[in-house]
Design a protein around this motif. Structure first.
Motif, PDB file in Angstrom:
ATOM      1  N   GLN A 180       0.827  -1.209   0.000  1.00 58.05           N
ATOM      2  CA  GLN A 180       0.000   0.000   0.000  1.00 58.05           C
ATOM      3  C   GLN A 180       0.860   1.256   0.000  1.00 58.05           C
ATOM      4  O   GLN A 180       0.528   2.248  -0.674  1.00 58.05           O
ATOM      5  CB  GLN A 180      -0.932  -0.022   1.204  1.00 58.05           C
ATOM      6  CG  GLN A 180      -2.027  -1.077   1.106  1.00 58.05           C
ATOM      7  CD  GLN A 180      -2.819  -1.221   2.387  1.00 58.05           C
ATOM      8  OE1 GLN A 180      -2.678  -0.410   3.308  1.00 58.05           O
ATOM      9  NE2 GLN A 180      -3.653  -2.241   2.469  1.00 58.05           N
ATOM     10  N   ARG A 194       0.753   4.130  -2.853  1.00 59.57           N
ATOM     11  CA  ARG A 194       0.486   5.540  -2.581  1.00 59.57           C
ATOM     12  C   ARG A 194       1.557   6.435  -3.198  1.00 59.57           C
ATOM     13  O   ARG A 194       1.249   7.470  -3.808  1.00 59.57           O
ATOM     14  CB  ARG A 194       0.407   5.780  -1.067  1.00 59.57           C
ATOM     15  CG  ARG A 194      -0.887   5.320  -0.429  1.00 59.57           C
ATOM     16  CD  ARG A 194      -1.033   5.887   0.973  1.00 59.57           C
ATOM     17  NE  ARG A 194       0.051   5.442   1.857  1.00 59.57           N
ATOM     18  CZ  ARG A 194       0.006   4.341   2.589  1.00 59.57           C
ATOM     19  NH1 ARG A 194      -1.067   3.555   2.553  1.00 59.57           N
ATOM     20  NH2 ARG A 194       1.011   4.009   3.372  1.00 59.57           N
ATOM     21  N   SER A 199       1.004   6.544  -6.935  1.00 63.39           N
ATOM     22  CA  SER A 199      -0.164   7.352  -7.283  1.00 63.39           C
ATOM     23  C   SER A 199       0.141   8.850  -7.164  1.00 63.39           C
ATOM     24  O   SER A 199      -0.258   9.642  -8.029  1.00 63.39           O
ATOM     25  CB  SER A 199      -1.339   6.983  -6.371  1.00 63.39           C
ATOM     26  OG  SER A 199      -2.459   7.788  -6.634  1.00 63.39           O
ATOM     27  N   GLU A 200       0.849   9.225  -6.123  1.00 66.45           N
ATOM     28  CA  GLU A 200       1.198  10.630  -5.942  1.00 66.45           C
ATOM     29  C   GLU A 200       2.109  11.119  -7.065  1.00 66.45           C
ATOM     30  O   GLU A 200       1.938  12.234  -7.580  1.00 66.45           O
ATOM     31  CB  GLU A 200       1.875  10.825  -4.579  1.00 66.45           C
ATOM     32  CG  GLU A 200       0.928  10.643  -3.405  1.00 66.45           C
ATOM     33  CD  GLU A 200       1.647  10.582  -2.073  1.00 66.45           C
ATOM     34  OE1 GLU A 200       2.900  10.724  -2.074  1.00 66.45           O
ATOM     35  OE2 GLU A 200       0.982  10.382  -1.036  1.00 66.45           O
TER      36      GLU A 200
END
Length: 298
Positions: free
Chosen positions: A27, A31, A34-35
């Motif tokens: 995860q 993240r 994705s950022e």
């Protein structure tokens, strides 16, 4: 209990605590990925964006999915004026292997795909998707339909020389494809795994292990020649396979790894191409398949 080596991790896969720790690692990597992509998309085609090349002019229509595009710094560049293809050069720490991760060709990018194979001198293509999955187009059929049939592809002649199942593995089709241009011929081997569901995991690790063995022992023995790997987007199944192929070679020469081999490989992959190893189930498949390889030597 603190797990300090990779073998300790795979030996404790059934543990709830281990699974939770692996989930947190996955995860966190997702993240960060994705950022990075959100920032790159907001910058669009500006000079500051590391995905700007994929957004310019005709290049945009060469992407199968708008959210899966290569970074400028390590994208594969074709020769000539129109150098864009949705494909990425991939390397991993602790592995000499070279890879190209790419999307399944579109109907109008088949010529670019074959030109990339020719220019990169690739000898092996690993196809992990089917042309149609769940009634959706996932990949163009980029090879001739019949034996000895030829097709033209951006200056190349492409001929299907042979097609048969991999010995002892009916879910893998081996196609021998002869490429010719300007009087030169090359033979390329495509290994098409037909039973890996999109966003999912295969029922058995055996076909993947057989594909890896075939590539490294018979098709492309030099690790410095890139193996072209694609599914539909060129990230989920593709990234999973690349980790496993690199791990197979690493653990053939090393008894263990200090830390988490799969987590380190995932972080490296996500820095090179977005969404590599797209689901947590695929991430867990990496551990499970490497554990299988530990207990089932070739």
């Amino acid at each position: 209990m603190t797990l300090t080596s990779f073998r300790q991790i795979v030996e404790s896969l059934a543990s709830y605590e281990t699974q939770q720790a692996l989930s947190r690692t996955y995860q966190a990597a997702s993240r960060a990925d994705s950022e990075r992509m959100t920032q790159a998309m907001e910058q669009g085609g500006t000079p500051q964006s590391d995905i700007g090349d994929s957004q310019r002019g005709r290049n945009y229509d060469l992407n199968r999915y708008c959210n899966v595009v290569p970074f400028n710094h390590n994208r594969v560049r074709l020769s000539g004026k129109h150098d864009y293809i949705n494909a990425t050069h991939i390397t991993l720490p602790h592995s000499p292997n070279a890879y190209i991760a790419t999307q399944g060709p579109l109907n109008h990018s088949t010529g670019d795909f074959w030109r990339m194979v020719w220019e990169q001198q690739a000898r092996a293509i690993v196809m992990l998707a089917n042309p149609i999955e769940k009634l959706q187009n996932k990949c163009a059929v980029y090879w001739p339909a019949k034996l000895n049939q030829t097709m033209a592809a951006d200056g190349l002649t492409v001929c299907l020389a042979d097609e048969r199942p991999l010995e002892g593995c009916l879910s893998v089709i081996v196609r021998k494809i002869r490429l010719a241009m300007a009087g030169e011929e090359r033979l390329v081997t495509q290994l098409h795994y037909t039973e890996w569901p999109d966003h999912g995991v295969p029922q058995s690790p055996v076909p993947m292990v057989r594909i890896m063995k075939e590539i490294r022992s018979r098709v492309s023995p030099s690790p410095h020649v890139p193996v072209v790997v694609h599914c539909s987007a060129g990230v989920g199944r593709t990234g999973t396979f690349i980790i496993l192929d690199a791990a197979r070679q690493y653990f053939a020469q090393n008894q263990d790894y200090p830390g988490d081999y799969v987590a380190d490989a995932l972080i490296s992959l996500r820095q090179q191409r977005t969404l590599m190893v797209q689901t947590f189930d695929q991430y867990m498949l990496c551990y499970q398949t490497i554990n299988y390889m530990f207990n089932n030597k070739d």
